[in-house]
Design a protein around this motif. Sequence first.
Motif, PDB file in Angstrom:
ATOM      1  N   GLU A 278     113.880  59.354   4.954  1.00 10.94           N
ATOM      2  CA  GLU A 278     114.000  59.240   6.420  1.00 10.94           C
ATOM      3  C   GLU A 278     113.491  60.513   7.100  1.00 10.94           C
ATOM      4  N   ARG A 279     113.813  61.664   6.490  1.00 11.81           N
ATOM      5  CA  ARG A 279     113.430  62.958   7.048  1.00 11.81           C
ATOM      6  C   ARG A 279     111.920  63.132   7.101  1.00 11.81           C
ATOM      7  N   ILE A 280     111.226  62.669   6.039  1.00  9.03           N
ATOM      8  CA  ILE A 280     109.776  62.904   5.981  1.00  9.03           C
ATOM      9  C   ILE A 280     108.963  61.682   6.402  1.00  9.03           C
ATOM     10  N   GLN A 281     109.640  60.688   6.968  1.00  5.69           N
ATOM     11  CA  GLN A 281     108.932  59.461   7.385  1.00  5.69           C
ATOM     12  C   GLN A 281     107.698  59.748   8.248  1.00  5.69           C
ATOM     13  N   PRO A 282     107.780  60.651   9.225  1.00  2.00           N
ATOM     14  CA  PRO A 282     106.580  60.934  10.037  1.00  2.00           C
ATOM     15  C   PRO A 282     105.412  61.433   9.176  1.00  2.00           C
ATOM     16  N   SER A 283     105.703  62.277   8.183  1.00  2.00           N
ATOM     17  CA  SER A 283     104.640  62.776   7.284  1.00  2.00           C
ATOM     18  C   SER A 283     104.085  61.659   6.413  1.00  2.00           C
ATOM     19  N   ILE A 284     104.959  60.772   5.966  1.00  2.00           N
ATOM     20  CA  ILE A 284     104.513  59.638   5.141  1.00  2.00           C
ATOM     21  C   ILE A 284     103.519  58.786   5.938  1.00  2.00           C
ATOM     22  N   GLU A 285     103.872  58.519   7.202  1.00  2.00           N
ATOM     23  CA  GLU A 285     103.000  57.687   8.046  1.00  2.00           C
ATOM     24  C   GLU A 285     101.683  58.392   8.364  1.00  2.00           C
ATOM     25  N   LYS A 286     101.752  59.732   8.448  1.00  2.00           N
ATOM     26  CA  LYS A 286     100.563  60.508   8.824  1.00  2.00           C
ATOM     27  C   LYS A 286      99.584  60.659   7.659  1.00  2.00           C
ATOM     28  N   ILE A 287     100.099  61.017   6.465  1.00  3.91           N
ATOM     29  CA  ILE A 287      99.183  61.334   5.358  1.00  3.91           C
ATOM     30  C   ILE A 287      99.136  60.267   4.268  1.00  3.91           C
ATOM     31  N   ASN A 288     100.019  59.274   4.353  1.00  3.54           N
ATOM     32  CA  ASN A 288     100.016  58.150   3.412  1.00  3.54           C
ATOM     33  C   ASN A 288     100.012  58.604   1.943  1.00  3.54           C
ATOM     34  N   PRO A 289     101.007  59.399   1.536  1.00  2.66           N
ATOM     35  CA  PRO A 289     101.040  59.876   0.146  1.00  2.66           C
ATOM     36  C   PRO A 289     101.395  58.752  -0.829  1.00  2.66           C
ATOM     37  N   SER A 290     101.110  58.977  -2.114  1.00  2.00           N
ATOM     38  CA  SER A 290     101.470  57.997  -3.141  1.00  2.00           C
ATOM     39  C   SER A 290     102.962  58.071  -3.414  1.00  2.00           C
ATOM     40  N   PHE A 291     103.465  57.050  -4.105  1.00  2.60           N
ATOM     41  CA  PHE A 291     104.871  57.026  -4.540  1.00  2.60           C
ATOM     42  C   PHE A 291     105.195  58.290  -5.332  1.00  2.60           C
ATOM     43  N   PHE A 292     104.292  58.661  -6.259  1.00  6.08           N
ATOM     44  CA  PHE A 292     104.549  59.811  -7.117  1.00  6.08           C
ATOM     45  C   PHE A 292     104.562  61.111  -6.311  1.00  6.08           C
ATOM     46  N   GLU A 293     103.662  61.238  -5.348  1.00  9.54           N
ATOM     47  CA  GLU A 293     103.626  62.449  -4.508  1.00  9.54           C
ATOM     48  C   GLU A 293     104.921  62.614  -3.720  1.00  9.54           C
ATOM     49  N   ILE A 294     105.425  61.523  -3.184  1.00 10.88           N
ATOM     50  CA  ILE A 294     106.696  61.577  -2.443  1.00 10.88           C
ATOM     51  C   ILE A 294     107.830  62.007  -3.375  1.00 10.88           C
ATOM     52  N   THR A 295     107.811  61.459  -4.593  1.00 10.34           N
ATOM     53  CA  THR A 295     108.872  61.758  -5.561  1.00 10.34           C
ATOM     54  C   THR A 295     108.863  63.231  -5.962  1.00 10.34           C
ATOM     55  N   VAL A 296     107.670  63.775  -6.182  1.00  2.18           N
ATOM     56  CA  VAL A 296     107.553  65.200  -6.539  1.00  2.18           C
ATOM     57  C   VAL A 296     108.051  66.069  -5.393  1.00  2.18           C
ATOM     58  N   ALA A 297     107.635  65.735  -4.163  1.00  5.77           N
ATOM     59  CA  ALA A 297     108.091  66.497  -2.991  1.00  5.77           C
ATOM     60  C   ALA A 297     109.613  66.441  -2.870  1.00  5.77           C
ATOM     61  N   MET A 298     110.167  65.266  -3.148  1.00  2.00           N
ATOM     62  CA  MET A 298     111.626  65.080  -3.097  1.00  2.00           C
ATOM     63  C   MET A 298     112.320  65.982  -4.115  1.00  2.00           C
ATOM     64  N   ALA A 299     111.783  66.022  -5.330  1.00  3.80           N
ATOM     65  CA  ALA A 299     112.378  66.850  -6.384  1.00  3.80           C
ATOM     66  C   ALA A 299     112.350  68.327  -5.994  1.00  3.80           C
ATOM     67  N   PHE A 300     111.197  68.782  -5.527  1.00  5.82           N
ATOM     68  CA  PHE A 300     111.074  70.198  -5.164  1.00  5.82           C
ATOM     69  C   PHE A 300     112.000  70.554  -3.991  1.00  5.82           C
ATOM     70  N   ASP A 301     112.092  69.638  -3.026  1.00 13.24           N
ATOM     71  CA  ASP A 301     112.975  69.856  -1.882  1.00 13.24           C
ATOM     72  C   ASP A 301     114.435  69.958  -2.337  1.00 13.24           C
ATOM     73  N   TYR A 302     114.815  69.065  -3.251  1.00 10.82           N
ATOM     74  CA  TYR A 302     116.191  69.035  -3.761  1.00 10.82           C
ATOM     75  C   TYR A 302     116.519  70.307  -4.533  1.00 10.82           C
ATOM     76  N   PHE A 303     115.593  70.730  -5.399  1.00 10.05           N
ATOM     77  CA  PHE A 303     115.839  71.936  -6.193  1.00 10.05           C
ATOM     78  C   PHE A 303     115.936  73.168  -5.297  1.00 10.05           C
ATOM     79  N   ALA A 304     115.098  73.223  -4.256  1.00 13.79           N
ATOM     80  CA  ALA A 304     115.154  74.353  -3.313  1.00 13.79           C
ATOM     81  C   ALA A 304     116.478  74.341  -2.545  1.00 13.79           C
TER      82      ALA A 304
END
Length: 362
Positions: A45-71
Motif C-alpha cells: 500500500e505504501r509503495i503503490q504510487p511507485s508501482i503504478e509509476k515504474i511498473n516493477p516485476s513481482f520479484f523486484e517488489i519482493t526484493v524491495a520489501m525485504a530490504f525495507d523490512y531489514f532496514a
Amino acid sequence: MLAAVLQAAGYKTGLYTSPHLKEFTERIRINGIEVSKEFVVDFVERIQPSIEKINPSFFEITVAMAFDYFAHQQVDVAVIEVGLGGRLDSTNVITPALSLITNISWDHMDFLGDTLEKIAFEKAGIIKPKVPVVISERQPEVAQVFINKAHEMSSSITFASDHYQVLAEAGGQYSIHHENKDYTLQVDLTGGYQTRNIAGVLACLDVLKKCGFTIDDKPIQQGLRNVMKTTGLRGRWQTIGHNPLMICDTGHNEGGIREIVRQIQATRYRKLHMVIGMVRDKDITKILGLLPTEATYYYCAATIPRAMPAEELKIKAERVGLKGNVYATVNEAMEAAKRNSREDDFIFIGGSTYVVAEVENL
C-alpha cells in the motif's frame, strides 16, 4: 546455513530466499521468524504510487520489501539469496560484506546464456569492487571467469574446495579436512550436494571472521545442526515418510538432478517410484536422460501456469525410455505411488520446486 550460524553467534540475522514453498512470507525472515502478513500489505500500500509509476516485476517488489523490512528492523546482518543469474538480478543493488557463488550448472539458459562460461559470467556479476568473493567449487571450465572478474574488481577470491574437503557420512555427519586438521560436523541437511555447500559456508565464515564478525566453533556447530529448525528451510533431500521411504527434493537443473540420481543410487530399496513434474519453459531433454530407467514414473503438474502438462511430460519421458502414467495432481500421483509400493520401496518426489511445494505433509 550461513544465516543459522550467524544467528547462533548472536547476530540479528535477516534472510531473503526465493521461491517460497507454501507461504509468500517464507521469503523474508529475521532470526527465522517470517515477515508478518500485515507488513506485506502495508508495504504494498505504501509503495503503490511507485508501482503504478515504474511498473516493477513481482520479484523486484519482493526484493524491495525485504530490504525495507531489514532496514526497518535494524538487522545486524542479512543473507540475501540471488534470484536469477546475478549481474542483472534485483538483489544486486547492494554492496555486501561478502559474495558467495555456488557451483555452476545449466539453468535459465534462455536468460543466462547457452554455455557454462556465459552462465558463470552472469553469476560473477555479483562480485563488487574490493569485496571478497567465495566460490564453493573450483570447476575448471569456469574458474577463470571468476578469477578474471575478481582481478578486475580488486577483490580477493577463495575457492572453498581448495581449502575444505567435505565427505558425507551416515546420519547427517560430515567429515571435514582443512589445513591438516580433521573433524566432524553434524548438519541437519542431507544430500550429497551439501558437501559442496558446507565447504562454501565454512570458507565464507573464515572470510567473515577476517571482516570483523565474531564467530567461534560453538555457533558454527549449533547453527549447522539446526538449519531447518532455525530458518524453516524445507524440501532439500527431506524425508517425509517411512515404510515405504519417501523423500522429496527441489533440485531441478542438470546439476541438481545429477546429485539427486547419485543420492538415489546410494539408497537401498527394492523398487523405485518417481513422482515427477517439471516446468514448460526449460529444455528438459538432458534432465530426463539422467533419470533412472528402471523406476516406475508418476507424471504430474503443479497448479501453476509454468507447469508442463503431465501428458506432455510423459511423451518426452517415453522418448528416453522412462515408463509411467499421468495423474491429475501431485498428491494424486503420490497416493498412487504409495498404493503401488511395498514397505521396502523408495518413493522420490521432485523435478521442480513447485511440485515439492504441493506435497501436503511437507
